[in-house]
Every structure is written in C-alpha cells, then in structure tokens.
Scaffold this active site. Structure first.
Site, PDB file in Angstrom:
ATOM      1  N   ILE A 216      -3.938   2.436   0.537  1.00  0.00           N
ATOM      2  CA  ILE A 216      -4.520   1.933  -0.707  1.00  0.00           C
ATOM      3  C   ILE A 216      -3.417   1.221  -1.488  1.00  0.00           C
ATOM      4  CG2 ILE A 216      -5.504   2.655  -2.931  1.00  0.00           C
ATOM      5  CD1 ILE A 216      -6.843   4.965  -1.415  1.00  0.00           C
TER       6      ILE A 216
ATOM      7  N   THR B 157       0.809  -1.214   0.000  1.00  0.00           N
ATOM      8  CA  THR B 157       0.000   0.000   0.000  1.00  0.00           C
ATOM      9  C   THR B 157       0.847   1.270   0.000  1.00  0.00           C
ATOM     10  OG1 THR B 157      -0.163   0.095   2.406  1.00  0.00           O
ATOM     11  CG2 THR B 157      -1.843  -1.194   1.262  1.00  0.00           C
ATOM     12  N   ASP B 158       0.156   2.368  -0.317  1.00  0.00           N
ATOM     13  CA  ASP B 158       0.801   3.679  -0.246  1.00  0.00           C
ATOM     14  C   ASP B 158       0.537   4.275   1.137  1.00  0.00           C
ATOM     15  OD1 ASP B 158      -1.849   4.618  -0.288  1.00  0.00           O
ATOM     16  OD2 ASP B 158      -1.722   5.310  -2.366  1.00  0.00           O
ATOM     17  N   ALA B 159       0.884   5.516   1.324  1.00  0.00           N
ATOM     18  CA  ALA B 159       0.728   6.162   2.630  1.00  0.00           C
ATOM     19  C   ALA B 159      -0.725   6.237   3.084  1.00  0.00           C
ATOM     20  CB  ALA B 159       1.335   7.565   2.593  1.00  0.00           C
TER      21      ALA B 159
END
Length: 129
Positions: A13, A8-10
């Site tokens: 997601i 995931t990103d920050a």
C-alpha cells in the site's frame, strides 16, 4: 503517474507520506504550466515557494502498480501565499483516494521572509480558478 514498489510499505500500500511527494510533483507541473520554472525563478528573482501548511484526508489506499491522477486547483490566492486543493484518484475513477489543502508561501530565498507573489503569477493563477 504509476505507483512503484518503492512508493509502498511492506503490505504493498502506498506509504502515507508519499502522497505528499505525488502532490508536490503535480504542483511543480502546474506552476510550469503557468510559466514558472522554479529553478529559474529562484536564480532570477530570488523567490521560492515553501509549504506552510498541509491538511490531508486519507480515504482509500492506492497500491503497487496502480495508475493515479493527481489534480491541482487554486483555491485562494493571497498577497504572499496560495492555497491549493489537491486530490489523488485512480486514473479511471472519480472518487478521490486522498484529498489535501496545501498552503504555500512565497519567500525571499536569502532571508526566508514572506514576499509578494509577482503580479504576472497571481494573475495567471487567478485565471485558472
């Protein structure tokens, strides 16, 4: 498969490029199911599949800890390439989060030049359609 934090990103997601990793794993398992262990195929026949083209449609996001199902279908089998249709869905939901068309080419590992897919594999893949 399960979405891990590293996928995931920050914002929690799934990072867009990681869907390609998920699809690669699914294609590897698909090939294994039709009798191709890619490392053995490379060692014995000097052949490998390389991705030639990918078209991806991102529809909805997957998030940390989601359980996903990645599907593979054979759309087109040609002399030296295959087009796979792939989709990523939540395990218990029918709507795709991400869909893709992935064309892979069979190449001679030494020269990198396209080479015909062995007949046993084209027959196996055509039987799956």
């Amino acid at each position: 498969m399960r979405v891990y934090y590293e996928d995931t990103d920050a914002g929690g997601i799934v990072y867009y490029a990681n869907y390609l990793r998920f699809m690669e794993r699914a294609r590897t398992e698909y090939l294994r199911s039709v009798g191709v262990e890619q490392d053995a195929w490379l060692a014995r026949q000097g052949l490998q599949f390389v991705v030639r083209r990918v078209a991806v449609d991102y529809r909805k996001p997957a998030r940390f800890n989601d359980a996903l199902r990645v599907s593979v279908r054979v759309d087109t089998v040609r002399r030296a390439s295959v087009v796979f249709g792939q989709a990523v869905r939540h395990v218990e939901q029918p709507d795709a989060l991400v869909t893709a068309s992935v064309q892979v080419a069979c190449v001679d590992a030494e020269t990198g030049r396209p080479t015909p897919i062995p007949k046993m594999l084209t027959e196996a893949m055509q039987g799956e359609r």
